[in-house]
Design a protein around this motif. Structure first.
Motif, PDB file in Angstrom:
ATOM      1  N   VAL A 139      43.390 -56.212   5.544  1.00 33.26           N
ATOM      2  CA  VAL A 139      42.341 -57.170   5.173  1.00 33.26           C
ATOM      3  C   VAL A 139      41.069 -57.057   6.024  1.00 33.26           C
ATOM      4  O   VAL A 139      39.964 -57.037   5.484  1.00 33.26           O
ATOM      5  CB  VAL A 139      42.892 -58.606   5.149  1.00 33.26           C
ATOM      6  CG1 VAL A 139      41.773 -59.611   4.985  1.00 33.26           C
ATOM      7  CG2 VAL A 139      43.924 -58.766   4.046  1.00 33.26           C
ATOM      8  N   PRO A 140      41.164 -56.957   7.365  1.00 35.45           N
ATOM      9  CA  PRO A 140      39.912 -56.832   8.128  1.00 35.45           C
ATOM     10  C   PRO A 140      39.087 -55.603   7.718  1.00 35.45           C
ATOM     11  O   PRO A 140      37.858 -55.600   7.840  1.00 35.45           O
ATOM     12  CB  PRO A 140      40.402 -56.722   9.571  1.00 35.45           C
ATOM     13  CG  PRO A 140      41.725 -57.432   9.564  1.00 35.45           C
ATOM     14  CD  PRO A 140      42.329 -57.099   8.241  1.00 35.45           C
ATOM     15  N   HIS A 176      46.756 -70.092  10.665  1.00 37.93           N
ATOM     16  CA  HIS A 176      47.449 -69.123  11.522  1.00 37.93           C
ATOM     17  C   HIS A 176      48.250 -69.909  12.557  1.00 37.93           C
ATOM     18  O   HIS A 176      47.688 -70.799  13.216  1.00 37.93           O
ATOM     19  CB  HIS A 176      46.420 -68.226  12.219  1.00 37.93           C
ATOM     20  CG  HIS A 176      46.994 -66.995  12.823  1.00 37.93           C
ATOM     21  ND1 HIS A 176      47.826 -67.031  13.921  1.00 37.93           N
ATOM     22  CD2 HIS A 176      46.876 -65.690  12.475  1.00 37.93           C
ATOM     23  CE1 HIS A 176      48.182 -65.794  14.235  1.00 37.93           C
ATOM     24  NE2 HIS A 176      47.622 -64.960  13.364  1.00 37.93           N
ATOM     25  N   ARG A 197      50.480 -60.462  16.412  1.00 34.91           N
ATOM     26  CA  ARG A 197      50.320 -61.764  15.753  1.00 34.91           C
ATOM     27  C   ARG A 197      49.850 -62.828  16.738  1.00 34.91           C
ATOM     28  O   ARG A 197      49.413 -63.900  16.341  1.00 34.91           O
ATOM     29  CB  ARG A 197      51.635 -62.184  15.093  1.00 34.91           C
ATOM     30  CG  ARG A 197      51.989 -61.391  13.859  1.00 34.91           C
ATOM     31  CD  ARG A 197      51.052 -61.683  12.702  1.00 34.91           C
ATOM     32  NE  ARG A 197      51.254 -63.034  12.170  1.00 34.91           N
ATOM     33  CZ  ARG A 197      50.385 -63.617  11.328  1.00 34.91           C
ATOM     34  NH1 ARG A 197      49.270 -63.000  10.982  1.00 34.91           N
ATOM     35  NH2 ARG A 197      50.615 -64.844  10.872  1.00 34.91           N
ATOM     36  N   CYS A 217      38.183 -61.667   8.307  1.00 34.27           N
ATOM     37  CA  CYS A 217      39.210 -62.017   9.285  1.00 34.27           C
ATOM     38  C   CYS A 217      38.971 -61.278  10.611  1.00 34.27           C
ATOM     39  O   CYS A 217      38.668 -60.083  10.607  1.00 34.27           O
ATOM     40  CB  CYS A 217      40.595 -61.612   8.770  1.00 34.27           C
ATOM     41  SG  CYS A 217      41.883 -61.999   9.956  1.00 34.27           S
ATOM     42  N   PHE A 267      49.697 -54.428  10.757  1.00 36.18           N
ATOM     43  CA  PHE A 267      50.165 -54.027   9.421  1.00 36.18           C
ATOM     44  C   PHE A 267      49.126 -54.324   8.341  1.00 36.18           C
ATOM     45  O   PHE A 267      49.311 -53.925   7.189  1.00 36.18           O
ATOM     46  CB  PHE A 267      51.439 -54.802   9.061  1.00 36.18           C
ATOM     47  CG  PHE A 267      51.275 -56.306   9.147  1.00 36.18           C
ATOM     48  CD1 PHE A 267      50.724 -57.016   8.097  1.00 36.18           C
ATOM     49  CD2 PHE A 267      51.628 -56.990  10.295  1.00 36.18           C
ATOM     50  CE1 PHE A 267      50.529 -58.393   8.185  1.00 36.18           C
ATOM     51  CE2 PHE A 267      51.454 -58.374  10.401  1.00 36.18           C
ATOM     52  CZ  PHE A 267      50.911 -59.069   9.335  1.00 36.18           C
ATOM     53  N   CYS A 268      48.036 -55.003   8.693  1.00 37.79           N
ATOM     54  CA  CYS A 268      47.194 -55.606   7.666  1.00 37.79           C
ATOM     55  C   CYS A 268      45.864 -54.893   7.448  1.00 37.79           C
ATOM     56  O   CYS A 268      45.137 -54.586   8.381  1.00 37.79           O
ATOM     57  CB  CYS A 268      46.907 -57.062   8.047  1.00 37.79           C
ATOM     58  SG  CYS A 268      45.936 -57.919   6.796  1.00 37.79           S
ATOM     59  N   LYS A 311      41.239 -61.208  13.093  1.00 39.56           N
ATOM     60  CA  LYS A 311      42.488 -60.809  13.725  1.00 39.56           C
ATOM     61  C   LYS A 311      42.682 -59.299  13.537  1.00 39.56           C
ATOM     62  O   LYS A 311      41.926 -58.660  12.805  1.00 39.56           O
ATOM     63  CB  LYS A 311      43.654 -61.582  13.108  1.00 39.56           C
ATOM     64  CG  LYS A 311      43.544 -63.084  13.311  1.00 39.56           C
ATOM     65  CD  LYS A 311      44.180 -63.517  14.612  1.00 39.56           C
ATOM     66  CE  LYS A 311      44.091 -65.022  14.822  1.00 39.56           C
ATOM     67  NZ  LYS A 311      42.713 -65.474  15.025  1.00 39.56           N
ATOM     68  N   ALA A 312      43.714 -58.766  14.183  1.00 43.72           N
ATOM     69  CA  ALA A 312      43.963 -57.313  14.076  1.00 43.72           C
ATOM     70  C   ALA A 312      45.451 -57.057  13.902  1.00 43.72           C
ATOM     71  O   ALA A 312      46.032 -56.190  14.566  1.00 43.72           O
ATOM     72  CB  ALA A 312      43.425 -56.623  15.322  1.00 43.72           C
ATOM     73  N   CYS A 313      46.075 -57.830  13.004  1.00 44.03           N
ATOM     74  CA  CYS A 313      47.508 -57.624  12.788  1.00 44.03           C
ATOM     75  C   CYS A 313      47.709 -56.160  12.389  1.00 44.03           C
ATOM     76  O   CYS A 313      47.039 -55.660  11.486  1.00 44.03           O
ATOM     77  CB  CYS A 313      48.026 -58.578  11.716  1.00 44.03           C
ATOM     78  SG  CYS A 313      47.682 -60.298  12.131  1.00 44.03           S
ATOM     79  N   GLN A 349      41.238 -66.612   5.389  1.00 44.86           N
ATOM     80  CA  GLN A 349      42.331 -65.827   5.954  1.00 44.86           C
ATOM     81  C   GLN A 349      42.995 -66.581   7.092  1.00 44.86           C
ATOM     82  O   GLN A 349      44.190 -66.473   7.307  1.00 44.86           O
ATOM     83  CB  GLN A 349      41.801 -64.467   6.440  1.00 44.86           C
ATOM     84  CG  GLN A 349      41.053 -63.644   5.416  1.00 44.86           C
ATOM     85  CD  GLN A 349      41.900 -63.247   4.215  1.00 44.86           C
ATOM     86  OE1 GLN A 349      43.132 -63.334   4.251  1.00 44.86           O
ATOM     87  NE2 GLN A 349      41.255 -62.873   3.131  1.00 44.86           N
ATOM     88  N   ASN A 350      42.184 -67.348   7.864  1.00 43.08           N
ATOM     89  CA  ASN A 350      42.689 -68.155   8.984  1.00 43.08           C
ATOM     90  C   ASN A 350      41.953 -69.488   8.984  1.00 43.08           C
ATOM     91  O   ASN A 350      41.079 -69.720   9.820  1.00 43.08           O
ATOM     92  CB  ASN A 350      42.411 -67.469  10.316  1.00 43.08           C
ATOM     93  CG  ASN A 350      43.198 -66.203  10.454  1.00 43.08           C
ATOM     94  OD1 ASN A 350      44.403 -66.212  10.345  1.00 43.08           O
ATOM     95  ND2 ASN A 350      42.490 -65.109  10.646  1.00 43.08           N
TER      96      ASN A 350
END
Ligand code: SF4
Length: 431
Positions: free
Chosen positions: A158-159, A233, A272, A149, A155-156, A151-153, A193-194
């Protein structure tokens, strides 16, 4: 033949990774699977680290496996917690034989024959690796369309556990779907993921197409009846995607749109990339183009900085959208994420908000399901459940059960709903 016991925690992508692991071990090492870990020669736990609780669960489970396993059996840890804890797992549980990260699934045979191996490189690229075939269900095929992924949310994790986003070449995906349909599956479920960011980056020199085009090409597969996917997303929900979604008859009329928060202020703090207004706008566009679409979502309550007004915004979106399903959680600080060290919301307030949200969600669900009574739906039967019932899903993702047995599995039938429940409806076959 050596026996493999594998336990899978977490998301659908982990389940597909477990299928890949079983396929590799079966084809290359001659393993069969067992549901009883005490008779296994190899015990694997495919882990999730999206919240703290699954990580705690991992070490308690490892202790039980170690105590009760067969003499000489090996224990391996895979998945997202393997990626982010790596060596530390062996330090804390020295009886673990190997650690295999979520981005290194194709190396399962390698680590199996090396003691104390730790393979957790999150930049390792297996986006073009052709895994052997194994599927848990003969009726529905989960297919990865990307890894990682971008993205750079805030709270997450996953990356940090699955690495950068790379799309899998379309021809590999279409081949895999064709093989699954040839083997009898009538539904494919695309995973990423997206997913609607598909096609932005490939590792090799392959034809660049986007998600809308991929959906279009997949729908050309004969005998394929249904296409589902997760997670799109909201940021990437452009009009072309919504048009294809609404007008391609093979794409199921249900979609998962992770909201996370209804407050634009909190969405900004979460990075987000969209606002409350944009989310609502996309939902209205979807419903205009595809009436009756069912929408599910993810919501985090008590993200750092969330005040009563922010929470009220989340509740406002829930009341306006009336989601068909919500996966809701209290914020759980994750290591190596931007929000990790932000001041926490009082846990009592967090619990109150979560319980308020879930109560409202149940009320809305009961109202939505009450409207289904007497309606009929085209259901694809996939599972044998208890007491002589078989269950399946409608095009708009309602879970419906009827009296019947396995000859119904893998078939479509028109079903009239005659009883409602919060999670499953009951019906009778019309045709
Ligand atoms: S999009 Fe955000 S929430 Fe989803 S996997 Fe990527 S970083 Fe995590």
């Amino acid at each position: 033949m050596p026996k493999l016991f594998i336990e899978t925690l977490g998301c659908a992508m982990n389940s597909r990774d477990s299928e890949h692991i079983i396929a590799q071990l079966r084809e290359r090492e001659g393993y069969t699977t067992t549901q009883e870990f005490k008779e296994a020669d190899l015990i694997l736990i495919n882990t999730c680290s999206v919240r703290e609780r699954p990580v705690h669960k991992l070490f308690s489970e490892l202790g039980v496996f170690h105590k009760k396993k067969k003499e000489g059996a090996k224990i391996g840890v895979c998945g997202c917690t393997a990626s982010h804890l790596g060596e530390e797992i062996i330090k804390r549980a020295p009886y673990v034989n190997f650690v295999l990260g979520a981005r290194n699934v194709s190396k399962i045979s390698e680590v199996l024959h090396k003691d104390r191996a730790v393979e957790t490189d999150i930049n390792y690229d297996e986006s073009e690796f052709a895994f052997n075939d194994f599927r848990t269900s003969a009726y529905k095929a989960f297919i990865n369309i990307s890894i990682g992924c971008d993205k750079a949310c805030t709270f997450c994790i996953v990356p940090k556990t699955r690495g950068d986003e790379i799309s899998i070449p379309a021809d590999l995906i279409i081949n895999e779907a064709q093989k699954a349909v040839n083997a009898g599956a009538k539904e494919i479920f695309l995973l990423g993921q997206n997913v609607n960011n598909y096609g932005r980056r490939f590792s090799g020199d392959t034809q660049k197409i986007n998600f809308t085009e991929l959906l279009h090409r997949l729908s050309k597969i004969e005998k394929l009846e249904r296409i589902r996917f997760t997670s799109p997303h909201p940021f990437h929900m452009d009009d072309a995607f919504i048009k294809e979604f609404a007008h391609n008859p093979k794409i199921c009329n249900s979609i998962h749109m992770p909201l996370q928060s209804g407050s634009t202020k909190i969405l900004k703090a979460m990075k987000r990339g969209y606002t409350k207004e944009w989310f609502i706008n996309r939902v209205e566009k979807l419903r205009a183009e595809s009436p009756g679409v069912s929408i599910s979502t993810d919501i985090i309550v008590a993200f750092p900085g969330e005040n009563d007004e922010d929470f009220a915004d989340t509740i406002d979106v829930m009341k306006r959208v009336r989601f068909d399903q919500i996966f809701s959680f209290k914020y759980s600080p994750r290591p190596e994420t931007e929000a990790e060290h932000l001041p926490q919301i009082d846990s009592e307030i967090a619990s109150q908000r979560l319980s308020y949200l879930q109560t409202l969600n149940n009320e809305i669900l009961d109202e939505i399901h009450a409207e289904c009574l007497g309606n009929s739906y085209r259901v694809y039967f996939e599972d044998l459940i208890h007491d002589g019932y078989v269950s399946g899903r409608s095009d708009n993702n309602l879970l419906i059960k009827v009296k019947g047995s396995e000859e119904l599995l893998g078939t479509f039938h028109e079903v009239k709903v005659n009883a409602i429940g919060r999670t499953i409806l009951t019906g009778e076959i019309l045709a």
